[in-house]
Scaffold this motif. Structure first.
Motif, mmCIF file in Angstrom:
data_model
loop_
_atom_site.group_PDB
_atom_site.id
_atom_site.type_symbol
_atom_site.label_atom_id
_atom_site.label_comp_id
_atom_site.label_asym_id
_atom_site.label_seq_id
_atom_site.Cartn_x
_atom_site.Cartn_y
_atom_site.Cartn_z
ATOM 1 N N VAL A 6 0.779 -1.553 0.226
ATOM 2 C CA VAL A 6 -0.716 0.100 -0.425
ATOM 3 C C VAL A 6 0.627 1.167 -0.214
ATOM 4 O O VAL A 6 2.214 1.399 0.168
ATOM 5 C CB VAL A 6 -0.683 -0.032 1.442
ATOM 6 N N ALA A 7 0.466 2.418 0.114
ATOM 7 C CA ALA A 7 0.993 3.848 -0.392
ATOM 8 C C ALA A 7 1.286 4.299 1.140
ATOM 9 O O ALA A 7 0.528 3.983 2.423
ATOM 10 C CB ALA A 7 0.542 4.813 -1.226
ATOM 11 N N HIS A 8 2.097 4.992 1.653
ATOM 12 C CA HIS A 8 2.294 5.883 2.631
ATOM 13 C C HIS A 8 3.506 7.350 2.248
ATOM 14 O O HIS A 8 3.852 7.254 1.738
ATOM 15 C CB HIS A 8 3.435 4.530 3.263
ATOM 16 N N VAL B 213 -7.064 11.722 -7.031
ATOM 17 C CA VAL B 213 -6.709 10.667 -7.935
ATOM 18 C C VAL B 213 -6.742 8.970 -6.673
ATOM 19 O O VAL B 213 -7.281 7.959 -8.045
ATOM 20 C CB VAL B 213 -4.954 10.484 -8.371
ATOM 21 N N CYS B 214 -6.986 9.796 -5.466
ATOM 22 C CA CYS B 214 -7.629 8.044 -4.973
ATOM 23 C C CYS B 214 -8.971 7.713 -5.396
ATOM 24 O O CYS B 214 -10.194 8.375 -5.068
ATOM 25 C CB CYS B 214 -6.650 7.605 -3.220
ATOM 26 N N PRO B 215 -8.526 6.699 -6.021
ATOM 27 C CA PRO B 215 -10.277 5.691 -6.425
ATOM 28 C C PRO B 215 -11.102 5.640 -5.473
ATOM 29 O O PRO B 215 -12.135 5.028 -5.419
ATOM 30 C CB PRO B 215 -10.098 4.951 -7.314
ATOM 31 N N TYR B 216 -10.497 5.343 -4.347
ATOM 32 C CA TYR B 216 -11.178 4.697 -2.905
ATOM 33 C C TYR B 216 -11.180 5.309 -2.342
ATOM 34 O O TYR B 216 -11.648 4.763 -0.614
ATOM 35 C CB TYR B 216 -10.030 3.279 -2.890
ATOM 36 N N GLY B 217 -10.463 6.871 -2.060
ATOM 37 C CA GLY B 217 -11.340 7.677 -1.474
ATOM 38 C C GLY B 217 -10.251 7.535 0.125
ATOM 39 O O GLY B 217 -10.166 6.782 1.415
ATOM 40 N N GLU C 17 -2.490 11.350 5.065
ATOM 41 C CA GLU C 17 -2.618 10.028 6.040
ATOM 42 C C GLU C 17 -3.083 8.633 4.704
ATOM 43 O O GLU C 17 -4.595 9.031 4.873
ATOM 44 C CB GLU C 17 -3.144 9.733 6.879
ATOM 45 N N VAL C 18 -2.090 7.493 4.881
ATOM 46 C CA VAL C 18 -3.283 6.856 3.991
ATOM 47 C C VAL C 18 -3.841 5.605 4.526
ATOM 48 O O VAL C 18 -2.930 5.139 5.850
ATOM 49 C CB VAL C 18 -2.062 5.740 3.027
ATOM 50 N N ASN C 19 -4.918 5.152 4.336
ATOM 51 C CA ASN C 19 -5.572 4.006 5.828
ATOM 52 C C ASN C 19 -5.176 3.091 4.962
ATOM 53 O O ASN C 19 -5.978 2.344 3.600
ATOM 54 C CB ASN C 19 -6.997 4.262 5.405
ATOM 55 N N CYS D 251 -6.892 1.045 1.213
ATOM 56 C CA CYS D 251 -5.825 1.309 -0.487
ATOM 57 C C CYS D 251 -5.607 0.168 -0.768
ATOM 58 O O CYS D 251 -5.570 -1.025 -0.008
ATOM 59 C CB CYS D 251 -4.256 1.734 0.358
ATOM 60 N N GLN D 252 -5.580 0.354 -2.278
ATOM 61 C CA GLN D 252 -5.848 -0.671 -3.269
ATOM 62 C C GLN D 252 -4.108 -1.142 -3.538
ATOM 63 O O GLN D 252 -3.679 -1.722 -4.876
ATOM 64 C CB GLN D 252 -6.610 -1.147 -3.755
ATOM 65 N N GLY D 253 -3.525 0.518 -3.490
ATOM 66 C CA GLY D 253 -2.301 -0.088 -4.179
ATOM 67 C C GLY D 253 -1.775 -0.050 -5.302
ATOM 68 O O GLY D 253 -0.474 -0.540 -6.233
ATOM 69 N N CYS D 254 -2.233 1.197 -6.224
ATOM 70 C CA CYS D 254 -2.486 0.802 -7.666
ATOM 71 C C CYS D 254 -1.634 2.256 -8.032
ATOM 72 O O CYS D 254 -0.688 1.861 -9.237
ATOM 73 C CB CYS D 254 -4.104 1.620 -7.661
ATOM 74 N N GLY D 255 -1.510 2.966 -6.827
ATOM 75 C CA GLY D 255 0.192 4.082 -6.700
ATOM 76 C C GLY D 255 -0.301 5.421 -7.640
ATOM 77 O O GLY D 255 0.529 6.342 -8.141
ATOM 78 N N ALA D 256 -1.137 5.749 -8.028
ATOM 79 C CA ALA D 256 -1.526 6.628 -9.314
ATOM 80 C C ALA D 256 -1.787 8.069 -8.023
ATOM 81 O O ALA D 256 -1.410 8.897 -8.694
ATOM 82 C CB ALA D 256 -3.667 6.741 -8.493
ATOM 83 N N CYS D 257 -1.513 7.780 -6.549
ATOM 84 C CA CYS D 257 -0.841 9.038 -5.589
ATOM 85 C C CYS D 257 0.331 8.779 -6.035
ATOM 86 O O CYS D 257 1.218 10.634 -5.679
ATOM 87 C CB CYS D 257 -1.335 8.555 -4.199
ATOM 88 N N THR D 258 1.542 7.868 -6.430
ATOM 89 C CA THR D 258 2.823 8.538 -6.015
ATOM 90 C C THR D 258 3.457 8.927 -7.274
ATOM 91 O O THR D 258 4.037 9.739 -6.798
ATOM 92 C CB THR D 258 3.363 7.072 -5.902
ATOM 93 N N ASP E 279 5.132 7.292 -1.462
ATOM 94 C CA ASP E 279 5.562 5.639 -2.591
ATOM 95 C C ASP E 279 4.963 4.437 -1.916
ATOM 96 O O ASP E 279 3.862 4.589 -1.201
ATOM 97 C CB ASP E 279 7.028 5.582 -1.249
ATOM 98 N N LEU E 280 5.345 3.634 -2.360
ATOM 99 C CA LEU E 280 3.912 2.868 -2.709
ATOM 100 C C LEU E 280 4.959 1.354 -1.958
ATOM 101 O O LEU E 280 6.121 0.973 -2.530
ATOM 102 C CB LEU E 280 3.926 1.984 -4.086
ATOM 103 N N ASN E 281 4.496 1.235 -0.958
ATOM 104 C CA ASN E 281 5.047 0.016 -0.780
ATOM 105 C C ASN E 281 5.438 -1.315 -1.514
ATOM 106 O O ASN E 281 4.432 -2.266 -2.346
ATOM 107 C CB ASN E 281 4.473 -1.056 0.747
HETATM 108 S S1 SF4 Z 1 -1.968 3.439 -4.189
HETATM 109 FE FE1 SF4 Z 1 -3.866 3.862 -4.944
HETATM 110 S S2 SF4 Z 1 -4.758 2.985 -3.249
HETATM 111 FE FE2 SF4 Z 1 -3.514 3.361 -2.418
HETATM 112 S S3 SF4 Z 1 -3.867 5.427 -1.839
HETATM 113 FE FE3 SF4 Z 1 -2.463 5.257 -3.984
HETATM 114 S S4 SF4 Z 1 -3.975 6.420 -4.874
HETATM 115 FE FE4 SF4 Z 1 -5.524 5.238 -3.355
#
Ligand code: SF4
Ligand SMILES: Cc1cc2nc3c(=O)[nH]c(=O)nc-3n(C[C@H](O)[C@H](O)[C@H](O)COP(=O)(O)OP(=O)(O)OC[C@H]3O[C@@H](n4cnc5c(N)ncnc54)[C@H](O)[C@@H]3O)c2cc1C
Ligand code: SF4
Lengths: 149, 664
Positions: free
Chosen positions: B580-582, B597-601, B624-626, B630-637, B646-648
């Motif tokens: 997931v992102a952090h 941009v996060c599709p999942y809020g 702060e990412v929950n 978070c589904q880990g798409c990486g859009a936010c990164t 960044d994305l784990n």
């Molecule tokens: S990785 Fe995707 S789902 Fe996770 S916080 Fe970023 S935009 Fe949202």
């Protein structure tokens, strides 16, 4: 050693970023069906095409890649719903910047390949490799200090 | 620096034939960080896994690279293996040297070179890998079934049987689906109503099952174990809790011109209606397109006669939000529109009908009370032509044709022919087919009975044209086996029209983030090994929504879907996805771009206190990412202008390291 496109031994280096859900599976399917495409296409798996940072593409050119291709799910089919829309917009911007930097825009490409499209993956790769071979080596962004051969 | 082990698999000869596996292992031994490398015939076998585990212990490995088949095949297997001896599973990476190397390249030298390069990229990634731990999320112990046909009902009953609550969302006023419209069912010819209506009653009376009829799913949020679903309860103008289903209103309603969808428009019904006598829930519904009170403000008769005071002309659509642990799609199918097939004159003549319409014309509860009368003049047809594969197995899609076989038509056409002959032995029946496909228990016997005992004329060939003329239908056709042209003077033509997915299925798939094939059937997670799961965790498939099926297959699949749901709901907690992102709070400027941009809020902002270099404190807003959302798409990164996100598991530095290795 000076490498040019005239050099017979020259083979383009190509990085393909593939999203985990559609394109990476499409590439797997190409393998399962024993279709073939040139070995200089090397795949990096990312969760979604929207994970591909423009920095990665610049880095690839800096490290001597001759072409970078991004593959994701078809618009509307993104596993994360909207990821590939972000990709499409970001890459349009990046491509015009690459153009500005003097990198031929044909060296980068975004393609949508679904998990069921093994043949399409192969067709896209064959086409892209052909295109890059025609363009010859990419030198504009390459950092010569990174060159290993 | 990690101590990395590299394990190269031969996969029998699948890899070893085009990749020199020993050379890959040897090359690995020279990569900085690699302390051990070896190759083995089958890494995924028990002894292969043991080999990895032993090496981890013996050499004190902190990271592992397995060069093998696709991570989609065995990443889980290998991660589980190393985890069993205490290594963090995310310290293992796969180099895909089968699907993306040995299987696509024929030249051994080229294949070996590429495999080495892929191995190096994986090593580079492991070098930067950090142990990850998945959070746990509780599972909501309630399931949602979308669609109340035989598939949805069976799935719901089986889940309820295991003790879990289930809700069914059905878009129509009643559950039952297509099976409730059928007359008798192949291959046993038992009455469809007699087997489906008791099921409907079971569903209606089960305390664990709640039916949201005349409702639709409009939004789905969340993830496996924790879905939040918005259900729109369409205005029915009748209070479900008060209506007793007496049907007095439907007798008194003066507006009698609404097409009766249950009989496929072959007759009419009143504006307030109960679809059929055994409907569940047995509650009236007002059709807003036809109700005089709703359209013209005059009438109100139903309200006057309803002793239960159930009528409410001011009713509106209502949305409710319910939480579920699992969702099952059971949206079934529809009959394709065949009006574009001009040659069959479906749009021109009422006596050209689809098979489902024919089903209603034979049904005792149908528009003709079970007597077979043709729609135009209510006379009994003496000669009937059945046309198979209308719209099925067609490569040209300009008229909406389908490339697939609808699977059920051969059998139901034989059924129609026999049932017709049973009632009216003097009827002449012709069936035009491309192939007769009857694989199934007692299926071929059934078809042969139609030919041998009932004397149905089966003709291999195509119908070229149907021309309505003086109350007859002139059918011109070719007999491919006899190589001759035929003209048949028919009274009725019955088209075995292709079946297609529910028209709402695509929209639903988007809401569920489930995949579909090019024909809009839902796709299974694996065509052989995971046939009732969708690729989206927590979403399951039941019945024809996944592809054409008859009732026995539908029921079998419905039960299988239920058992998967039960397996999921029986867990109290699910391990989440740790990739997931952090955000790095020191770098984050709180600009809010990532949340956009996060599709999942998954991203929220919190005010945090920071100690400044001059020893003062300052409160700043940071992202702060929950991790549970978070589904880990990486859009936010990529969006983050500060490089804070960044994305784990797929971090910036890891991907860069892979790029570097592959470009070398
Ligand atoms: S990785 Fe995707 S789902 Fe996770 S916080 Fe970023 S935009 Fe949202
Ligand atoms: C003419 C004909 C004859 C047949 N004869 C036989 C036979 O003799 N023997 C046999 O074994 N099979 C027969 N079949 C096949 C049989 O009808 C199917 O196998 C069976 O009905 C499939 O059930 P299902 O629940 O998957 O789909 P359906 O019966 O289509 O049920 C789907 C349900 O989901 C609802 N729905 C759809 N979309 C949504 C949505 N978005 N939200 C909420 N609800 C939704 C629909 O309203 C419907 O109630 C026949 C089919 C036809 C066309
Ligand atoms: S985009 Fe980056 S800087 Fe902006 S709020 Fe999100 S994490 Fe912070």
């Amino acid at each position: 050693m000076q490498m040019t496109s005239d050099n017979e031994n020259w083979e383009p280096k190509i990085i393909a970023f593939c999203c985990n859900w559609c394109s990476y599976s499409g590439a797997d399917l190409a393998g399962t069906n024993r279709l073939s495409y040139p070995a200089n296409v090397k795949i990096i798996r990312v969760p979604c095409s929207c994970r591909i940072n423009p920095m990665f593409i610049l880095r690839a050119f800096q490290r001597g890649a001759d072409g970078v291709i991004l593959c994701g799910c078809h618009p509307g089919d993104c596993h994360y719903m909207t990821g590939n829309y972000h990709t499409r917009r970001r890459m349009t911007l990046l491509f015009s910047m690459l153009d500005f930097l003097g990198i031929e825009k044909e060296r980068t490409r975004v393609e949508w390949v679904s998990a069921a499209e093994g043949q399409r993956f192969v067709d896209v790769m064959n086409d892209f490799v052909g295109q890059i071979t025609e363009l010859g080596p990419s030198r504009r962004l390459e950092d010569l200090r990174c060159r290993t051969n | 620096m990690q101590k990395i082990g590299v394990f190269v698999c031969h996969c029998g000869t699948n890899i070893a034939a085009t990749v020199d596996v020993e050379a890959v292992a040897e090359a690995a031994r020279h990569v900085p960080g690699v302390v051990y490398a070896t190759d083995y015939t089958y890494m995924c076998s028990q002894s292969g896994q043991d080999l990895i585990k032993d090496a981890v212990k013996k050499y004190g490995l902190t990271g592992v690279v397995v060069c093998s088949c696709s991570p989609r095949m065995h990443e889980k297997t290998f991660r589980k293996a190393v985890n069993s001896i205490g290594m963090n599973p995310y310290m293992l990476e796969i180099a895909n040297i089968r699907e993306q190397c040995s299987w696509v390249h024929k030249d051994k030298e080229v294949g070996t070179e590429k495999a080495i390069s892929l191995m190096k990229a994986a090593v580079a990634k492991v070098e930067l890998d950090a142990p990850l731990t998945a959070g746990e999320t509780p599972v909501v112990k309630r399931a949602l079934v979308i669609g109340g046909g035989i598939a949805g009902m069976q799935t719901a009953l089986d889940i309820a049987d295991a003790g879990y609550d289930v809700d069914i969302v059905e878009k129509n006023p009643t559950i039952g689906g297509k099976m409730a419209q059928l007359d008798k069912t192949f291959p046993t010819l038992d009455c469809s109503s007699c087997i489906v209506t008791p099921k409907m009653v079971d569903v209606g009376q089960n305390d664990k099952i709640h039916i949201y009829s005349y409702s639709e799913v409009t939004d789905v949020k969340g993830f496996v174990g924790n879905f939040k679903v918005t259900i729109k309860r369409k205005a029915r103008y009748v209070d479900e809790t008060k209506c007793t289903g007496c049907g007095l209103c439907t007798e008194k309603c003066p507006m009698k011109k609404a097409p009766n969808e249950f009989n496929l428009g072959l007759n009419n019904r009143t504006a307030i209606y109960i679809p059929f006598a055994q409907a569940v829930p047995k509650v009236a519904t007002i059709d807003p397109n036809y109700c005089l009170m709703l359209n013209k403000g005059v009438c109100g008769l139903c309200s006057k006669v309803c002793d239960a005071h159930a009528i409410n002309y001011k009713d509106t659509d209502k949305e409710i939000e319910v939480e579920y642990g699992a969702i099952v799609a059971a949206t079934g199918y529809e009959i394709m529109d065949v009006s574009k097939y001009d040659e069959y004159a479906y749009a021109q003549s009422p006596d050209v009908v689809t098979s489902l319409e024919y089903e209603r014309l034979m049904n005792a509860a149908g528009p003709t009370g079970g007597e077979l009368l043709r729609p135009s003049d209510h006379k009994r047809p003496k000669t009937i032509v059945f046309v198979q594969c209308v719209g099925s197995r067609e490569c040209d899609s300009t008229r909406g044709g389908k490339p697939y076989c609808s699977k059920i038509c051969c059998m139901y056409t034989a059924k129609h022919a026999m049932l017709t002959k049973d009632h009216y032995p003097d009827t002449d029946i012709y069936v035009f087919y491309i192939d007769v496909r009857t694989p199934g228990k007692n299926f071929d016997e059934f078809y042969r009975r139609a030919v041998e005992q009932y004397g149905v004329h089966y003709i291999k060939g195509a119908v070229g044209k149907v021309t309505p003329e003086n109350g007859k239908l002139i059918v011109q056709a070719s007999d491919l086996l006899m190589n001759e042209q035929l003209t048949i003077n028919a009274d009725m033509v019955v088209l075995a029209a292709a079946i297609e997915p529910s028209h709402s299925a695509r929209h639903l798939a988007t809401l569920l983030t489930a995949s579909m094939d090019t024909n809009d059937w839902f796709t299974e997670a694996h065509p052989k090994l995971r046939p009732v799961e969708s690729p989206t965790a927590g979403v399951f498939l039941s019945g024809v929504c996944q592809g054409p099926k008859d009732i026995p297959e539908t029921v079998a699949q419905a039960g299988a879907a239920a058992s998967k749901v039960i397996g999921l709901l029986s867990k109290d907690k699910l391990a989440g996805n740790p990739c997931v992102a952090h955000s790095d709070e020191m770098m984050c400027t709180g600009c809010s771009q990532c949340a956009d941009v996060c599709p999942y809020g998954a991203i929220t902002y919190v005010d945090k206190e920071f100690r400044m270099p001059d020893r003062t404190t300052k409160v700043r807003r940071v992202a702060e990412v929950n991790p549970a959302v978070c589904q880990g798409c990486g859009a936010c990164t990529v969006t983050c202008p500060s490089g804070a996100m960044d994305l784990n598991g797929f971090s910036n530095s890891e991907i860069m390291a892979e790029v570097d290795a592959l470009c070398r």
